[in-house]
Design a protein around this motif. Structure first.
Motif, PDB file in Angstrom:
ATOM      1  N   ALA A   1       0.856  -1.200   0.203  1.00 58.59           N
ATOM      2  CA  ALA A   1      -0.104  -0.053   0.022  1.00 58.59           C
ATOM      3  C   ALA A   1       0.675   1.118   0.050  1.00 58.59           C
ATOM      4  O   ALA A   1       0.596   2.166  -0.680  1.00 58.59           O
ATOM      5  CB  ALA A   1      -0.847  -0.008   1.180  1.00 58.59           C
TER       6      ALA A   1
ATOM      7  N   GLU B   1     -10.493  -2.367  -5.552  1.00 59.31           N
ATOM      8  CA  GLU B   1     -11.260  -1.985  -4.319  1.00 59.31           C
ATOM      9  C   GLU B   1     -12.862  -2.223  -4.297  1.00 59.31           C
ATOM     10  O   GLU B   1     -13.254  -2.861  -3.277  1.00 59.31           O
ATOM     11  CB  GLU B   1     -10.790  -0.808  -3.938  1.00 59.31           C
ATOM     12  CG  GLU B   1      -9.617  -0.330  -3.281  1.00 59.31           C
ATOM     13  CD  GLU B   1      -9.262   1.150  -2.733  1.00 59.31           C
ATOM     14  OE1 GLU B   1     -10.253   1.799  -2.637  1.00 59.31           O
ATOM     15  OE2 GLU B   1      -8.150   1.174  -2.434  1.00 59.31           O
TER      16      GLU B   1
ATOM     17  N   ASP C   1      -0.483   4.853  -0.289  1.00 61.68           N
ATOM     18  CA  ASP C   1      -0.746   5.547   1.007  1.00 61.68           C
ATOM     19  C   ASP C   1       0.589   6.091   1.739  1.00 61.68           C
ATOM     20  O   ASP C   1       1.310   5.713   1.249  1.00 61.68           O
ATOM     21  CB  ASP C   1      -1.350   4.340   1.937  1.00 61.68           C
ATOM     22  CG  ASP C   1      -2.825   4.027   1.270  1.00 61.68           C
ATOM     23  OD1 ASP C   1      -3.605   4.764   1.046  1.00 61.68           O
ATOM     24  OD2 ASP C   1      -3.027   2.821   1.542  1.00 61.68           O
TER      25      ASP C   1
ATOM     26  N   ASP D   1      -1.075   5.617   6.957  1.00 57.57           N
ATOM     27  CA  ASP D   1      -2.329   4.995   6.415  1.00 57.57           C
ATOM     28  C   ASP D   1      -2.099   3.599   5.762  1.00 57.57           C
ATOM     29  O   ASP D   1      -2.820   2.708   5.788  1.00 57.57           O
ATOM     30  CB  ASP D   1      -2.772   6.035   5.223  1.00 57.57           C
ATOM     31  CG  ASP D   1      -3.146   7.495   5.858  1.00 57.57           C
ATOM     32  OD1 ASP D   1      -3.621   7.449   6.930  1.00 57.57           O
ATOM     33  OD2 ASP D   1      -2.969   8.349   5.130  1.00 57.57           O
TER      34      ASP D   1
ATOM     35  N   HIS E   1      -3.909   0.576   6.441  1.00 53.75           N
ATOM     36  CA  HIS E   1      -4.462  -0.395   5.514  1.00 53.75           C
ATOM     37  C   HIS E   1      -3.960  -2.106   5.766  1.00 53.75           C
ATOM     38  O   HIS E   1      -4.868  -2.792   5.533  1.00 53.75           O
ATOM     39  CB  HIS E   1      -3.976   0.061   4.100  1.00 53.75           C
ATOM     40  CG  HIS E   1      -4.400  -0.848   3.072  1.00 53.75           C
ATOM     41  ND1 HIS E   1      -5.601  -0.776   2.461  1.00 53.75           N
ATOM     42  CD2 HIS E   1      -3.443  -2.070   2.539  1.00 53.75           C
ATOM     43  CE1 HIS E   1      -5.425  -1.957   1.661  1.00 53.75           C
ATOM     44  NE2 HIS E   1      -4.412  -2.374   1.550  1.00 53.75           N
TER      45      HIS E   1
ATOM     46  N   ARG F   1      -6.034  -3.459   8.506  1.00 55.52           N
ATOM     47  CA  ARG F   1      -7.613  -3.535   8.045  1.00 55.52           C
ATOM     48  C   ARG F   1      -7.593  -4.803   7.237  1.00 55.52           C
ATOM     49  O   ARG F   1      -8.570  -5.636   7.103  1.00 55.52           O
ATOM     50  CB  ARG F   1      -8.085  -2.297   7.524  1.00 55.52           C
ATOM     51  CG  ARG F   1      -9.558  -2.182   7.117  1.00 55.52           C
ATOM     52  CD  ARG F   1     -10.043  -1.047   6.691  1.00 55.52           C
ATOM     53  NE  ARG F   1      -9.267  -0.458   5.625  1.00 55.52           N
ATOM     54  CZ  ARG F   1      -8.155   0.736   5.720  1.00 55.52           C
ATOM     55  NH1 ARG F   1      -8.018   1.000   6.911  1.00 55.52           N
ATOM     56  NH2 ARG F   1      -7.625   0.989   4.724  1.00 55.52           N
ATOM     57  N   ARG F   2      -6.777  -4.879   6.161  1.00 56.92           N
ATOM     58  CA  ARG F   2      -6.916  -5.953   5.089  1.00 56.92           C
ATOM     59  C   ARG F   2      -6.560  -7.236   5.869  1.00 56.92           C
ATOM     60  O   ARG F   2      -7.238  -8.554   5.542  1.00 56.92           O
ATOM     61  CB  ARG F   2      -5.859  -5.539   3.979  1.00 56.92           C
ATOM     62  CG  ARG F   2      -5.806  -6.781   2.812  1.00 56.92           C
ATOM     63  CD  ARG F   2      -7.450  -6.871   2.294  1.00 56.92           C
ATOM     64  NE  ARG F   2      -8.126  -5.561   1.774  1.00 56.92           N
ATOM     65  CZ  ARG F   2      -7.960  -5.340   0.616  1.00 56.92           C
ATOM     66  NH1 ARG F   2      -7.411  -6.037  -0.229  1.00 56.92           N
ATOM     67  NH2 ARG F   2      -8.640  -4.418   0.109  1.00 56.92           N
TER      68      ARG F   2
END
Length: 454
Positions: A116, A166, A323, A327, A331, A334-335
């Protein structure tokens, strides 16, 4: 050969990270580690560190282990009895066991974050023609519309969409969770010109496969209906179609994008395999031409489809999705969480019969994807590593005897009742766990062979 090589690189790295988690936590808890082995069988390499730990790389790289000082596995000198693994308090034993799967999940976070932060060229979230009969087509979505954000049912916050990948990931998750979504169309979320609800819950999605993507209907990003390479002996060449031609209409129907043109070509053959000639209006070097194209029938499974012997569609417009460091790390977390949750949901559905056991994959599929992802470049390979590392972490946390999660279940029992399970029960559970694991591996290998040979 390259597929085998990249498979060994991938599996070796992920096993090393898993066992390193156990090793580092054992050292941190003061438990002597006698051997750190990557693989089984005859040692190919071995060395010792100052603490006396023997490090081994063995011939069969499909696993590994960390052997600690443990009174259950051999005699322990009296002066070291307090250092043995089985003499440690419950919290330390649980931490050592959990550290392996958590190391795999931590690696996945870092790999997703790295990708990312580095940035990946991805197709812009501009829609191609929805698949006929799909949810997207029935909702009235049109080729060329841009998706700015997705709002999932029971969530008031619209999630911005930066790329087609996405968008497809969010729709796939929503379909598997049986939640409806609303697409906000426009150049940006705050400039959305209209919203379109997609009733994905009605799909009753069971599997993550091409069929699910087809039923949702957003199969590919928008691509101009431009002809690419033309095979000299194909139907397109015979009709006078040339590379670079832009197809404006087929049988007086305007062509919106390459996906629509491909669909019309495929359906130009009837059930008996008889092709129907199409009148193509093409633009070539500023001139408009009319060409009669007769697709050639080709058997595909139980149906006939049309082929013209040419690449159809220009590359989609790309955007680099990158990103900032923090961030990117968010990410990655989160992923990893999303993939872990999706894996557990699919496993739970397979157990209760709501999802097909075909979703199980084994070493042959992993090897196949290792080679394919490596051929696509380091970004694809690192993303593949992150996915498999997440799966390995989740798998090892399952409460199945012989896995780390099974040992954690023993410790939970010990914490509740004040004593560990009896040796007799431990032996029975270990045998049952081996049977279940062997059955799952056999099924996974059968699925692998079916995919690769079918």
């Amino acid at each position: 050969m390259q597929t085998v090589l990249w498979f060994l690189v991938a599996i070796g790295l992920l096993i090393a990270v898993h066992e390193w988690g156990h090793y580092r936590m054992a050292v941190a808890c003061g438990v002597p580690v006698l051997r750190f082995s990557i693989g089984f069988g005859r040692p190919l390499l071995r060395w010792r560190n100052r603490a006396g730990t023997e490090f081994v790389v063995a011939a069969l790289p499909l696993g590994g282990y960390v052997r600690m000082l443990d009174g259950r596995e051999g005699p322990v000198p009296p002066e070291q009895r307090h250092l043995a693994f089985d003499a440690q308090p419950l919290r330390k034993r649980a931490a050592i066991v959990a550290a392996g799967p958590l190391a795999n999940l931590g690696l996945a976070v870092l790999l997703y974050a790295w990708v990312a932060w580095w940035g990946v060229p991805q197709a812009e979230p501009v829609l191609g023609s929805p698949a006929p009969g799909s949810v997207a087509e029935q909702a009235g979505l049109r080729a060329g519309e841009r998706v700015a954000a997705v709002r999932i049912e029971d969530d008031d916050t619209a999630q911005p969409v930066r790329s087609f990948d996405e968008l497809r990931w969010q729709l796939t998750q929503a379909a598997l969770q049986r939640r409806d979504v609303t697409l906000l169309l426009g150049p940006a979320p705050e400039l959305a010109t209209r919203s379109v609800p997609l009733p994905l819950a009605q799909l009753q999605a069971r599997d993550v496969d091409a069929e699910l993507v087809q039923r949702i209907g957003l199969v590919a990003p928008w691509s101009a209906p431009v002809v690419g390479e033309v095979l000299p002996d194909g139907a397109a060449a015979a009709a006078g179609v040339r590379e670079g031609d832009r197809v404006l209409a087929v049988d007086e129907r305007p062509v919106e994008d390459a996906a629509q043109l491909r669909a019309w070509i495929r359906t130009s053959v009837d059930a008996q395999g008889q092709p129907r000639t199409q009148r193509w209006r093409v633009e070539r070097a500023g001139r408009t031409l009319e060409l009669d194209v007769t697709p050639r029938p080709e058997r595909q499974g139980d149906a006939w489809v049309g082929r013209v012997g040419a690449m159809i569609g220009a590359p989609p417009a790309l955007i680099v999705v990158a990103d900032e460091p923090l961030d990117a790390l968010a990410h990655g977390v989160r992923r990893t969480w999303e993939v872990s949750a999706l894996s557990l949901q699919m496993l739970a559905r397979m157990v209760v019969g709501e999802a097909s056991l075909r979703n199980l994959s084994g070493p042959l599929t992993i090897a196949d994807y290792a080679g394919k992802s490596a051929a696509l470049g380091w970004v694809a390979f690192v993303t593949f590593l992150a996915l498999v590392s997440t799966s390995l972490g989740v798998l090892n946390l399952l409460p199945l005897p012989v896995l780390d999660g099974g040992h954690l279940m023993y410790y939970l029992w010990e914490a509740v009742v004040g004593r560990p399970p009896s040796p007799a029960w431990m032996a029975r559970l270990q045998r049952a766990g081996m049977v279940v694991l062997a059955a799952l591996m056999s099924l996974a290998i059968v699925n692998d062979l079916t995919r690769l040979l079918g």
